[in-house]
Scaffold this motif. Structure first.
Motif, PDB file in Angstrom:
ATOM      1  N   PRO A   1       0.807  -1.234   0.000  1.00 47.24           N
ATOM      2  CA  PRO A   1       0.000   0.000   0.000  1.00 47.24           C
ATOM      3  C   PRO A   1       0.836   1.277   0.000  1.00 47.24           C
ATOM      4  O   PRO A   1       0.319   2.347  -0.338  1.00 47.24           O
ATOM      5  N   LEU A   2       2.114   1.191   0.395  1.00 47.15           N
ATOM      6  CA  LEU A   2       2.980   2.365   0.380  1.00 47.15           C
ATOM      7  C   LEU A   2       3.001   3.016  -0.992  1.00 47.15           C
ATOM      8  O   LEU A   2       3.125   4.245  -1.110  1.00 47.15           O
ATOM      9  N   HIS A   3       2.849   2.207  -2.034  1.00 46.00           N
ATOM     10  CA  HIS A   3       2.959   2.716  -3.397  1.00 46.00           C
ATOM     11  C   HIS A   3       1.604   3.048  -4.029  1.00 46.00           C
ATOM     12  O   HIS A   3       1.558   3.531  -5.155  1.00 46.00           O
ATOM     13  N   PHE A   4       0.520   2.802  -3.333  1.00 47.28           N
ATOM     14  CA  PHE A   4      -0.797   3.020  -3.919  1.00 47.28           C
ATOM     15  C   PHE A   4      -1.060   4.469  -4.331  1.00 47.28           C
ATOM     16  O   PHE A   4      -1.675   4.716  -5.372  1.00 47.28           O
ATOM     17  N   PRO A   5      -0.628   5.480  -3.550  1.00 47.47           N
ATOM     18  CA  PRO A   5      -0.946   6.864  -3.943  1.00 47.47           C
ATOM     19  C   PRO A   5      -0.429   7.245  -5.319  1.00 47.47           C
ATOM     20  O   PRO A   5      -1.031   8.090  -5.992  1.00 47.47           O
ATOM     21  N   GLY A   6       0.669   6.664  -5.759  1.00 43.30           N
ATOM     22  CA  GLY A   6       1.212   6.992  -7.067  1.00 43.30           C
ATOM     23  C   GLY A   6       0.768   6.069  -8.171  1.00 43.30           C
ATOM     24  O   GLY A   6       1.263   6.167  -9.299  1.00 43.30           O
ATOM     25  N   GLY A   7      -0.187   5.183  -7.885  1.00 42.33           N
ATOM     26  CA  GLY A   7      -0.620   4.195  -8.860  1.00 42.33           C
ATOM     27  C   GLY A   7      -1.799   4.648  -9.704  1.00 42.33           C
ATOM     28  O   GLY A   7      -2.093   5.839  -9.825  1.00 42.33           O
ATOM     29  N   LEU A   8      -2.493   3.663 -10.273  1.00 43.88           N
ATOM     30  CA  LEU A   8      -3.625   3.947 -11.160  1.00 43.88           C
ATOM     31  C   LEU A   8      -4.810   4.491 -10.374  1.00 43.88           C
ATOM     32  O   LEU A   8      -5.319   3.839  -9.460  1.00 43.88           O
ATOM     33  N   ILE A   9      -5.289   5.643 -10.790  1.00 44.69           N
ATOM     34  CA  ILE A   9      -6.437   6.276 -10.127  1.00 44.69           C
ATOM     35  C   ILE A   9      -7.683   5.415 -10.251  1.00 44.69           C
ATOM     36  O   ILE A   9      -8.473   5.290  -9.311  1.00 44.69           O
ATOM     37  N   ASP A  10      -7.872   4.808 -11.420  1.00 41.35           N
ATOM     38  CA  ASP A  10      -9.088   4.035 -11.680  1.00 41.35           C
ATOM     39  C   ASP A  10      -8.831   2.535 -11.590  1.00 41.35           C
ATOM     40  O   ASP A  10      -9.382   1.741 -12.362  1.00 41.35           O
ATOM     41  N   SER A  11      -8.039   2.135 -10.609  1.00 40.73           N
ATOM     42  CA  SER A  11      -7.732   0.713 -10.434  1.00 40.73           C
ATOM     43  C   SER A  11      -8.971  -0.161 -10.228  1.00 40.73           C
ATOM     44  O   SER A  11      -9.070  -1.231 -10.838  1.00 40.73           O
ATOM     45  N   PRO A  12      -9.930   0.205  -9.373  1.00 42.99           N
ATOM     46  CA  PRO A  12     -11.085  -0.683  -9.159  1.00 42.99           C
ATOM     47  C   PRO A  12     -11.876  -0.937 -10.443  1.00 42.99           C
ATOM     48  O   PRO A  12     -12.300  -2.067 -10.701  1.00 42.99           O
ATOM     49  N   GLU A  13     -12.072   0.103 -11.232  1.00 49.17           N
ATOM     50  CA  GLU A  13     -12.829  -0.070 -12.477  1.00 49.17           C
ATOM     51  C   GLU A  13     -12.090  -0.997 -13.445  1.00 49.17           C
ATOM     52  O   GLU A  13     -12.698  -1.867 -14.083  1.00 49.17           O
ATOM     53  N   LEU A  14     -10.797  -0.810 -13.552  1.00 52.89           N
ATOM     54  CA  LEU A  14     -10.018  -1.683 -14.430  1.00 52.89           C
ATOM     55  C   LEU A  14     -10.056  -3.114 -13.919  1.00 52.89           C
ATOM     56  O   LEU A  14     -10.245  -4.051 -14.704  1.00 52.89           O
ATOM     57  N   TRP A  15      -9.929  -3.296 -12.612  1.00 52.26           N
ATOM     58  CA  TRP A  15      -9.845  -4.657 -12.080  1.00 52.26           C
ATOM     59  C   TRP A  15     -11.145  -5.414 -12.246  1.00 52.26           C
ATOM     60  O   TRP A  15     -11.144  -6.631 -12.523  1.00 52.26           O
ATOM     61  N   ASP A  16     -12.279  -4.719 -12.103  1.00 51.17           N
ATOM     62  CA  ASP A  16     -13.562  -5.383 -12.345  1.00 51.17           C
ATOM     63  C   ASP A  16     -13.637  -5.909 -13.771  1.00 51.17           C
ATOM     64  O   ASP A  16     -14.133  -7.017 -14.012  1.00 51.17           O
ATOM     65  N   LEU A  17     -13.139  -5.134 -14.703  1.00 54.63           N
ATOM     66  CA  LEU A  17     -13.113  -5.560 -16.100  1.00 54.63           C
ATOM     67  C   LEU A  17     -12.231  -6.798 -16.270  1.00 54.63           C
ATOM     68  O   LEU A  17     -12.625  -7.775 -16.913  1.00 54.63           O
ATOM     69  N   LEU A  18     -11.041  -6.768 -15.678  1.00 53.56           N
ATOM     70  CA  LEU A  18     -10.093  -7.865 -15.859  1.00 53.56           C
ATOM     71  C   LEU A  18     -10.586  -9.147 -15.206  1.00 53.56           C
ATOM     72  O   LEU A  18     -10.494 -10.231 -15.786  1.00 53.56           O
ATOM     73  N   VAL A  19     -11.101  -9.038 -13.990  1.00 54.45           N
ATOM     74  CA  VAL A  19     -11.537 -10.228 -13.268  1.00 54.45           C
ATOM     75  C   VAL A  19     -12.688 -10.914 -14.001  1.00 54.45           C
ATOM     76  O   VAL A  19     -12.793 -12.146 -14.004  1.00 54.45           O
ATOM     77  N   SER A  20     -13.533 -10.139 -14.647  1.00 51.15           N
ATOM     78  CA  SER A  20     -14.700 -10.707 -15.323  1.00 51.15           C
ATOM     79  C   SER A  20     -14.352 -11.476 -16.589  1.00 51.15           C
ATOM     80  O   SER A  20     -15.206 -12.165 -17.148  1.00 51.15           O
ATOM     81  N   ARG A  21     -13.121 -11.383 -17.030  1.00 51.58           N
ATOM     82  CA  ARG A  21     -12.679 -12.102 -18.235  1.00 51.58           C
ATOM     83  C   ARG A  21     -11.584 -13.073 -17.815  1.00 51.58           C
ATOM     84  O   ARG A  21     -10.455 -12.686 -17.555  1.00 51.58           O
ATOM     85  N   THR A  22     -11.952 -14.344 -17.766  1.00 55.43           N
ATOM     86  CA  THR A  22     -11.089 -15.337 -17.133  1.00 55.43           C
ATOM     87  C   THR A  22      -9.810 -15.587 -17.911  1.00 55.43           C
ATOM     88  O   THR A  22      -8.868 -16.178 -17.364  1.00 55.43           O
ATOM     89  N   GLN A  23      -9.718 -15.133 -19.157  1.00 53.31           N
ATOM     90  CA  GLN A  23      -8.450 -15.294 -19.876  1.00 53.31           C
ATOM     91  C   GLN A  23      -7.369 -14.357 -19.349  1.00 53.31           C
ATOM     92  O   GLN A  23      -6.183 -14.560 -19.613  1.00 53.31           O
ATOM     93  N   VAL A  24      -7.754 -13.320 -18.590  1.00 51.59           N
ATOM     94  CA  VAL A  24      -6.761 -12.397 -18.030  1.00 51.59           C
ATOM     95  C   VAL A  24      -6.085 -13.067 -16.839  1.00 51.59           C
ATOM     96  O   VAL A  24      -6.730 -13.428 -15.856  1.00 51.59           O
TER      97      VAL A  24
END
Length: 303
Positions: free
Chosen positions: A205-228
């Motif tokens: 979590p130390l690095h989270f502030p500098g990461g992707l702002i829209d991480s949750p939205e991207l992750w929902d997309l990725l998780v829903s496609r099992t080939q990822v």
């Protein structure tokens, strides 16, 4: 779309930086079997090349070391991906000209090479130096997007550059819509997502502030496609392996420099792929470093 420089046996690289690169599609396939190790991909990031770096200073020397190894390989890897922060600080023209000179031996040797941009890059300056890399009809305006297809996995290269010298990254809605379409068109082979910025999920979590702002939205997309199966990033100048909802998060070492040499080091990663997972090997620019040659095996999720 990101810079995709196929091997010269398929498309000739124009040596004069600023004259531009050969026109190309947004979809790239690995070289024919026999000419390459079609299960092997080299992963680099954070090259931070500066116009005024002396030739023998560490930062360009590290990249030159890797380029020399690649050029001297009897069989080339299927692909080389350099994942963002190509330029030293804020993406000056001379930075990209210097980078082009350093990478030119790869093109001459026919090594299929692909670049993305990070927060220390400047997209417009980058295009100005490598003029033909500005796509005539980008799938998403002012973004680098493409798919690199290899034998055992498809690599989806995203553009997380929000703004030059802004630490946080962003994928945004239009880019996610493009990714949905491209993933849905390729459901039968493992998908590996590549972007410069770390997600604000998994890992430290130390690095989270500098990461992707829209991480949750991207992750929902990725998780829903099992080939990822995995997400590869740089940005942190360290290395780590994490997992979030079944998807591996692979943080690869910086090629250029680290903040604390007692805790990390510079280098690159090789990924040897199979249908069920990947073998990651860390290679350090200091051959005596404890990390050099370390292997980590990851198995892909099945659902």
């Amino acid at each position: 779309m990101p810079v995709h420089l196929p091997g010269c046996n398929r498309r000739q690289f124009l040596v004069t930086v600023g004259a531009g690169l050969a026109a190309r599609s947004s979809i790239f396939a690995a070289e024919p079997a026999g000419e390459t190790e079609d299960d092997l991909v080299y992963l680099l990031n954070d090259t931070h090349i500066g116009e005024k770096h002396p030739p023998n200073s560490p930062v360009p020397s590290h990249l030159r070391q890797i380029v020399t190894e690649l050029v001297n390989r009897e069989r080339k890897p299927a692909s080389v991906i350099i994942n963002g922060d190509l330029a030293l600080y804020d993406g000056q023209p001379g930075d990209y000209a210097h980078l082009g000179r350093l990478l030119n031996p790869l093109y001459e040797a026919g090594v299929s090479t692909h670049l993305t941009l990070g927060n220390h890059d400047n997209r417009e300056v980058f295009y100005e130096v490598l003029k033909n890399e500005r796509p005539d009809d980008p799938p998403v305006a002012a973004k680098h997007l493409a798919v690199v297809e290899t034998r055992f996995a498809n690599f989806f290269l995203l553009d997380s550059l929000k703004e030059t010298m802004v630490t946080q990254g962003l994928i945004d809605v239009e880019q996610r819509d493009w990714l949905k379409k491209e993933l849905d068109a390729r459901p039968d082979k493992p998908a590996i997502i590549v972007a410069h910025h770390n997600p604000r999920l998994g890992g430290d979590p130390l690095h989270f502030p500098g990461g992707l702002i829209d991480s949750p939205e991207l992750w929902d997309l990725l998780v829903s496609r099992t080939q990822v199966k995995a997400y590869v990033h740089g940005h942190i100048h360290d290395r780590s392996i994490a997992e979030e909802r079944g998807i591996h998060i692979i943080n690869t070492p910086a090629t250029s420099y680290v903040a604390d040499p007692t805790k990390s080091t510079t280098g690159w990663t090789t990924a040897r792929l199979s249908a069920t997972g990947v073998q990651l090997t860390t290679h350090t620019t200091d051959a005596q470093h404890a990390w050099n040659g370390e292997v980590q095996e990851l198995t892909w999720r099945t659902r």
